[in-house]
Write a protein that holds these residues in place. Structure first.
Motif, PDB file in Angstrom:
ATOM      1  N   ASN A  78      11.446   1.176  -5.083  1.00  0.00           N
ATOM      2  CA  ASN A  78      10.500   0.287  -4.747  1.00  0.00           C
ATOM      3  C   ASN A  78      10.222  -0.004  -3.494  1.00  0.00           C
ATOM      4  OD1 ASN A  78      10.337  -0.405  -7.742  1.00  0.00           O
ATOM      5  ND2 ASN A  78      11.994  -1.780  -7.519  1.00  0.00           N
ATOM      6  N   ILE A  79      11.285  -0.038  -2.443  1.00  0.00           N
ATOM      7  CA  ILE A  79      10.841  -0.029  -1.060  1.00  0.00           C
ATOM      8  C   ILE A  79      10.202   1.194  -0.611  1.00  0.00           C
ATOM      9  CG2 ILE A  79      12.139  -0.105   1.361  1.00  0.00           C
ATOM     10  CD1 ILE A  79      14.485  -1.782  -0.258  1.00  0.00           C
ATOM     11  N   ARG A  80      10.385   2.463  -1.092  1.00  0.00           N
ATOM     12  CA  ARG A  80       9.885   3.510  -0.692  1.00  0.00           C
ATOM     13  C   ARG A  80       8.287   3.443  -1.047  1.00  0.00           C
ATOM     14  NH1 ARG A  80      12.898   6.561  -3.323  1.00  0.00           N
ATOM     15  NH2 ARG A  80      14.306   7.121  -1.708  1.00  0.00           N
ATOM     16  N   GLU A  81       8.188   2.784  -2.289  1.00  0.00           N
ATOM     17  CA  GLU A  81       6.751   3.121  -2.701  1.00  0.00           C
ATOM     18  C   GLU A  81       6.089   1.936  -1.871  1.00  0.00           C
ATOM     19  OE1 GLU A  81       4.561   1.170  -6.621  1.00  0.00           O
ATOM     20  OE2 GLU A  81       6.500   2.052  -7.056  1.00  0.00           O
ATOM     21  N   ALA A  82       6.465   0.717  -1.532  1.00  0.00           N
ATOM     22  CA  ALA A  82       5.927  -0.255  -0.728  1.00  0.00           C
ATOM     23  C   ALA A  82       5.741   0.653   0.786  1.00  0.00           C
ATOM     24  CB  ALA A  82       6.818  -1.403  -0.504  1.00  0.00           C
ATOM     25  N   LEU A  83       6.324   1.398   1.296  1.00  0.00           N
ATOM     26  CA  LEU A  83       6.298   1.961   2.416  1.00  0.00           C
ATOM     27  C   LEU A  83       5.132   2.957   2.671  1.00  0.00           C
ATOM     28  CD1 LEU A  83       9.954   2.765   3.841  1.00  0.00           C
ATOM     29  CD2 LEU A  83       8.244   1.157   4.855  1.00  0.00           C
ATOM     30  N   LEU A  84       5.130   3.571   1.490  1.00  0.00           N
ATOM     31  CA  LEU A  84       3.991   4.806   1.313  1.00  0.00           C
ATOM     32  C   LEU A  84       2.673   3.986   1.315  1.00  0.00           C
ATOM     33  CD1 LEU A  84       5.773   7.128  -0.943  1.00  0.00           C
ATOM     34  CD2 LEU A  84       5.403   7.350   1.336  1.00  0.00           C
ATOM     35  N   GLY A  85       2.544   2.881   0.676  1.00  0.00           N
ATOM     36  CA  GLY A  85       1.324   2.227   0.768  1.00  0.00           C
ATOM     37  C   GLY A  85       0.917   1.338   1.525  1.00  0.00           C
ATOM     38  N   LEU A  86       1.861   1.502   2.927  1.00  0.00           N
ATOM     39  CA  LEU A  86       1.549   0.508   3.983  1.00  0.00           C
ATOM     40  C   LEU A  86       1.041   1.112   5.304  1.00  0.00           C
ATOM     41  CD1 LEU A  86       1.810  -2.631   4.581  1.00  0.00           C
ATOM     42  CD2 LEU A  86       4.105  -2.273   5.256  1.00  0.00           C
ATOM     43  N   ARG A  87       0.100   0.740   5.884  1.00  0.00           N
ATOM     44  CA  ARG A  87      -0.339   1.380   7.106  1.00  0.00           C
ATOM     45  C   ARG A  87       0.160   0.366   8.309  1.00  0.00           C
ATOM     46  NH1 ARG A  87      -5.925   3.581   9.267  1.00  0.00           N
ATOM     47  NH2 ARG A  87      -5.344   4.535  11.255  1.00  0.00           N
ATOM     48  N   PHE A  88      -0.082  -0.919   8.253  1.00  0.00           N
ATOM     49  CA  PHE A  88       0.163  -1.962   9.126  1.00  0.00           C
ATOM     50  C   PHE A  88       0.751  -3.049   8.282  1.00  0.00           C
ATOM     51  CE2 PHE A  88      -3.389  -0.044  11.289  1.00  0.00           C
ATOM     52  CZ  PHE A  88      -2.825   0.592  12.472  1.00  0.00           C
ATOM     53  N   GLY A  89       1.707  -3.446   8.631  1.00  0.00           N
ATOM     54  CA  GLY A  89       2.421  -4.680   8.364  1.00  0.00           C
ATOM     55  C   GLY A  89       4.047  -4.773   8.264  1.00  0.00           C
ATOM     56  N   SER A  90       4.544  -5.504   7.344  1.00  0.00           N
ATOM     57  CA  SER A  90       5.893  -5.453   7.135  1.00  0.00           C
ATOM     58  C   SER A  90       6.547  -5.689   5.722  1.00  0.00           C
ATOM     59  CB  SER A  90       6.460  -6.528   7.971  1.00  0.00           C
ATOM     60  OG  SER A  90       5.899  -7.860   7.482  1.00  0.00           O
ATOM     61  N   ILE A  91       7.818  -5.412   5.560  1.00  0.00           N
ATOM     62  CA  ILE A  91       8.258  -5.588   4.429  1.00  0.00           C
ATOM     63  C   ILE A  91       9.866  -6.019   4.655  1.00  0.00           C
ATOM     64  CG2 ILE A  91       9.556  -3.940   2.411  1.00  0.00           C
ATOM     65  CD1 ILE A  91       7.748  -1.644   3.138  1.00  0.00           C
ATOM     66  N   ALA A  92       9.948  -7.285   3.867  1.00  0.00           N
ATOM     67  CA  ALA A  92      11.218  -8.224   3.918  1.00  0.00           C
ATOM     68  C   ALA A  92      11.845  -7.841   2.638  1.00  0.00           C
ATOM     69  CB  ALA A  92      10.779  -9.606   4.147  1.00  0.00           C
ATOM     70  N   ILE A  93      13.143  -7.683   2.739  1.00  0.00           N
ATOM     71  CA  ILE A  93      13.978  -7.469   1.773  1.00  0.00           C
ATOM     72  C   ILE A  93      14.995  -8.787   1.595  1.00  0.00           C
ATOM     73  CG2 ILE A  93      15.981  -6.129   0.444  1.00  0.00           C
ATOM     74  CD1 ILE A  93      14.704  -3.936   2.586  1.00  0.00           C
ATOM     75  N   THR A  94      14.946  -9.444   0.031  1.00  0.00           N
ATOM     76  CA  THR A  94      15.851 -10.643  -0.013  1.00  0.00           C
ATOM     77  C   THR A  94      16.729 -10.207  -0.970  1.00  0.00           C
ATOM     78  OG1 THR A  94      14.123 -12.134   0.168  1.00  0.00           O
ATOM     79  CG2 THR A  94      15.788 -12.999  -0.848  1.00  0.00           C
ATOM     80  N   ILE A  95      18.000 -10.333  -0.606  1.00  0.00           N
ATOM     81  CA  ILE A  95      19.454 -10.196  -1.188  1.00  0.00           C
ATOM     82  C   ILE A  95      20.024 -11.371  -1.630  1.00  0.00           C
ATOM     83  CG2 ILE A  95      21.574  -8.938  -1.047  1.00  0.00           C
ATOM     84  CD1 ILE A  95      20.272  -7.316   1.172  1.00  0.00           C
TER      85      ILE A  95
END
Length: 60
Positions: A24-41
């Motif tokens: 899921n993280i990989r999919e988000a990265l592939l669709g993102l050009r500028f921005g950020s991804i935060a993971i909640t554990i």
């Protein structure tokens, strides 16, 4: 990425959860050009992936 896991150190259910989360993280990265991804554990599990995309506007 391989599906090999360290011998006896991770339960199969947790390993499967981590692999799915990484997909899921990989999919988000592939669709993102500028921005950020935060993971909640929470309690040893990834429960949320927030994707913030930035749109660059041209000045003038």
């Amino acid at each position: 990425m391989t599906n090999d896991r360290p011998a006896g150190s991770i339960k199969p259910e947790k390993f499967q959860h981590v692999e799915q989360s990484l997909a899921n993280i990989r999919e988000a990265l592939l669709g993102l050009r500028f921005g950020s991804i935060a993971i909640t554990i929470h309690e040893d599990r990834i429960v949320q992936i927030d994707v913030t995309e930035k749109k660059r506007l041209q000045s003038g």
